[in-house]
Design an enzyme around this catalytic site. Sequence first.
Site, PDB file in Angstrom:
ATOM      1  CG  ASP A  39      -2.308  -0.368   1.004  1.00 36.39           C
ATOM      2  OD1 ASP A  39      -2.522  -0.977  -0.211  1.00 36.39           O
ATOM      3  OD2 ASP A  39      -3.093  -0.881   2.182  1.00 36.39           O
ATOM      4  CE  LYS A  61      -7.240   0.108  -2.925  1.00 33.93           C
ATOM      5  NZ  LYS A  61      -8.468   0.357  -3.597  1.00 33.93           N
ATOM      6  CG  MET A 178      -8.828   7.754   6.016  1.00 32.97           C
ATOM      7  SD  MET A 178      -9.198   6.354   5.294  1.00 32.97           S
ATOM      8  CE  MET A 178      -9.936   5.504   6.522  1.00 32.97           C
TER       9      MET A 178
END
Length: 259
Positions: A39, A61, A178
């Site tokens: 990732d 990602k 996030m």
Amino acid sequence: MNTPIQGRCTLVGAGPGDPDLLTLKAVKAIASATVLLVDDLVNDAVLAHASPSARIVHVGKRGGCKSTPQAFIDKLMITAVHEGEHVVRLKGGDPFIFGRGGEEVEHLREAGIDVQVVNGITSGLAGMSSLGAPLTHREHAHGVVFVTGHAKPGDAGPDWALLANTAHQAKLTLVIYMGVSSLAQIRSGLLKGLPAHTPVAIVQHASLPEQREALTTLDALADTMAREGLQSPSIIVVGDVVQGARAWAAQPHAAQKLA
């Protein structure tokens, strides 16, 4: 008669960034891999533990950026395992905390592939630990909630007002992943259930040399992030445990009564 599957797959948590925070089990899995699917948030230094003969495939990602389609990653894993490879799916943090690890395990099992999972230290924990503060505390927090601020398309995401009320009544710490792109919505919703002076910590690039952080209160969250120039990837921790941060006492808001 079905041909037995010769390969295997391991989902490995690479931790928050600092390669010294890898578990021994993660290091062993990485070293034994013949194929690594990596990732975007995984520190390149982690790959020093890989075999020189291993094939390394970067499958980025990262929120807000162009990403490798999940279906393509699933296909890569399944194909490589059927070719007899030991596939290590290397993920930032922990595979089972906002890493789509659960989805990938389901796809692998549907393909008849048994999969192992090696946990990693999640950035929400590492970020607070770097400030010298806990996520739970007998006086300030009876539990902790990990929640994402980035909902999938078509999903309204968390009810921030309801979550804030629950956190206030049950004395819970909120760890928001996030959340930078939805900061205004998150702050507005949380203020419907939490006091404006609730302590908040923001940690960007937790555990890495370029880590930056700020301590503030819920009402000043957006202004603080803008002033300090903090961006993704950042963890936002909301709750009275933030008072345990080493630098909290030096903040102008430290003299306020926290309840």
